[in-house]
Design a protein around this motif. Structure first.
Motif, PDB file in Angstrom:
ATOM      1  N   PRO A 197      73.472  74.307  78.865  1.00 27.09           N
ATOM      2  CA  PRO A 197      73.777  75.288  79.902  1.00 27.09           C
ATOM      3  C   PRO A 197      72.743  76.407  79.897  1.00 27.09           C
ATOM      4  O   PRO A 197      72.406  76.943  78.850  1.00 27.09           O
TER       5      PRO A 197
ATOM      6  N   GLU B 221      71.300  77.854  87.799  1.00 30.82           N
ATOM      7  CA  GLU B 221      72.361  77.721  86.810  1.00 30.82           C
ATOM      8  C   GLU B 221      72.458  76.243  86.445  1.00 30.82           C
ATOM      9  O   GLU B 221      72.588  75.389  87.318  1.00 30.82           O
TER      10      GLU B 221
ATOM     11  N   THR C 129      74.620  73.579  84.290  1.00 30.39           N
ATOM     12  CA  THR C 129      75.795  73.304  83.470  1.00 30.39           C
ATOM     13  C   THR C 129      75.789  71.797  83.194  1.00 30.39           C
ATOM     14  O   THR C 129      74.929  71.074  83.693  1.00 30.39           O
TER      15      THR C 129
ATOM     16  N   SER D  75      79.880  84.772  85.408  1.00 36.78           N
ATOM     17  CA  SER D  75      79.383  84.303  84.116  1.00 36.78           C
ATOM     18  C   SER D  75      78.485  85.342  83.472  1.00 36.78           C
ATOM     19  O   SER D  75      78.479  85.506  82.258  1.00 36.78           O
TER      20      SER D  75
ATOM     21  N   LYS E   7      83.950  80.647  78.742  1.00 43.18           N
ATOM     22  CA  LYS E   7      82.783  80.408  79.592  1.00 43.18           C
ATOM     23  C   LYS E   7      81.818  79.495  78.854  1.00 43.18           C
ATOM     24  O   LYS E   7      81.809  79.423  77.632  1.00 43.18           O
ATOM     25  N   ALA E   8      81.029  78.822  79.627  1.00 41.02           N
ATOM     26  CA  ALA E   8      80.000  77.990  79.015  1.00 41.02           C
ATOM     27  C   ALA E   8      79.053  78.895  78.235  1.00 41.02           C
ATOM     28  O   ALA E   8      78.811  80.025  78.621  1.00 41.02           O
TER      29      ALA E   8
ATOM     30  N   TYR F  70      75.916  79.976  77.714  1.00 42.26           N
ATOM     31  CA  TYR F  70      74.652  79.844  78.424  1.00 42.26           C
ATOM     32  C   TYR F  70      73.455  80.290  77.594  1.00 42.26           C
ATOM     33  O   TYR F  70      73.564  81.197  76.770  1.00 42.26           O
TER      34      TYR F  70
END
Lengths: 137, 290
Positions: free
Chosen positions: A41, A72, A74, B55, B205-206, B208
């Motif tokens: 991610p 972004e 994911t 995010s 949340k992912a 990141y």
């Protein structure tokens, strides 16, 4: 096939691309970024430049010029948010040149280091990329 | 009572008006379709933008940015992006937006309000009342591009960054359907979206990787977020304008039709009365000769 993923390229005016792709190369803030399926991610800023996409069949590529934006990544999908995006063959070179002139003027009028100057620089870079890309096409 | 000749003239007038309103209705309907498509096309971007904001806001605390500047107490000077139409004949579209704007600016007075206008109607109204309209923009007939909205939003952002205003509002018309449009007052600056965006998307949340870092990304995201909001307001307003014009012109066409049939009835009665009168006169004359 597990080695593909969904890529969306969206601008405020339209969805530029929404398709299964194998790889994406985007102009990241710290250099070119290649995204393959299974990438960690990631959230990054994109600078004006060219996005190269290889579609799911592994052969067709699509070149999209963006004016900067965000990406972004994911696990399931990758999204590029761009202010403006054009396929190379859509570029109108006269307009791009007019934009270039406008950006130069804006840069000349803005105070150095201000937010205006930063915006002008971005517009300048975008116009230059468009002109270069459409000449090469 | 009006003579048949006068009534005929009025019927002709009503028919002419009906033709014009019908044409306007059709034009509005065609433009509405295009405007609606633009509203639909802009939605995915706006949604994505909000997600990214959500995010990000979890990954970055206490960011300093000119657009997040908060002022102590109540704002004293405000900026207003006012979105109206260039032309009238759109039902209550312009007046309801202007009414909202008047309510909003009342506590501040003309010297503490700066207006960035889209559409002639709003600009003319406030200029006449001594407000300063810093930027006047026409409603783009071919549909607004994001670039137009950016220029607009940049003007307003600069006022805020330079401290000329403490808060920025936008008054636009939300497009509910072709029949219903709602005027909306939204505060854009200082940005409050961060907190609400974070609230809207709870849960894990992912994890990141941020490149270069959340703060940097956020600071280039924020102006774009404002631009997107302005863009959205404008395209919704344009769709509303066409919707309102279509509805009101459709009503006008119907009314003209009613008027024509009413007048035609009166005309026929008058004609009948004249004929009856003539017959009576002839009969009376013939009777007298006997």
């Amino acid at each position: 096939m597990a080695s593909q993923y969904t890529l969306d390229v969206v601008t405020p005016e339209r969805i530029m691309l929404s398709d299964q792709v194998v790889s994406t190369v985007a102009p990241g803030y710290e250099g070119q970024l290649g995204i393959l399926a299974g990438h960690a991610p990631l959230m990054t800023e994109l600078v004006p430049g060219e996005v190269r996409v290889t579609l799911a069949d592994g052969r067709t590529t699509s070149h999209i010029i963006i004016s900067g934006g965000f990406m972004e990544v994911t696990a399931e999908r990758t999204t590029i948010l761009a202010d403006f995006a054009e396929r190379i063959d859509e570029i109108d070179i006269t307009r791009a040149e007019a934009d270039l002139a406008a950006a130069r003027q804006m840069l000349a009028e803005a105070d150095a280091g201000s937010a205006q100057a930063a915006e002008a620089k971005q517009a300048l870079a975008h116009a230059e990329t468009r002109i270069r890309a459409s000449r090469n096409a | 009572m009006a003579t048949p000749r006068q009534i005929r003239a009025r019927i002709r007038t009503a028919k002419n008006i009906q033709q014009i309103t019908k044409a306007m209705k059709m034009v509005a309907a065609a433009r509405l379709r295009r405007a609606q498509e633009a509203v639909g096309a802009a939605r995915p971007y706006a949604e994505k933008m909000r997600e990214v904001m959500a995010s990000l806001s979890s990954g970055s605390d206490g960011v300093q940015h000119p657009l997040l500047r908060k002022i102590e107490g109540e704002p004293k000077k405000i900026g207003l992006i006012l979105i109206t139409a260039d032309r009238g004949l759109a039902g209550a579209y312009n007046s309801s937006v202007i009414k909202r704007a008047v309510e909003l600016v009342r506590p501040y007075g003309p010297e503490h309000v700066k207006i960035v206008s889209v559409g002639k109607k709003g600009a003319v109204f406030f200029k006449r009342r001594g407000f300063s309209v810093v930027s006047e923009n026409p409603v783009p007939q071919t549909g607004i591009s994001f670039l137009d909205a950016q220029t607009l939003s940049r003007t307003a952002r600069r006022l805020f960054e330079d401290g000329e205003i403490d808060a920025l509002y936008v008054i636009y018309t939300q497009f509910v359907s072709a029949m219903t449009q709602r005027p909306q007052t939204v505060q854009i600056l200082p940005l409050q979206a961060l907190e609400s965006a974070a609230d809207a998307k709870p849960g894990p949340k992912a994890d990141y990787i941020f490149e270069p870092n959340p703060e940097q990304i956020l600071s280039s995201l924020l102006p774009r977020y404002v631009d997107t909001q302005v863009f959205q307001s404008v395209i919704e307003s344009v769709a509303s304008e066409h919707g309102a014009r279509m509805t009101s012109m459709s009503a006008a066409t119907d009314n003209a039709g009613k008027m024509i049939s009413g007048l035609t009835l009166t005309l026929n009665r008058a004609r009948q009365a004249a004929i009856t009168k003539e017959i009576a006169e002839i009969v009376g004359g013939a009777e007298a000769l006997k």
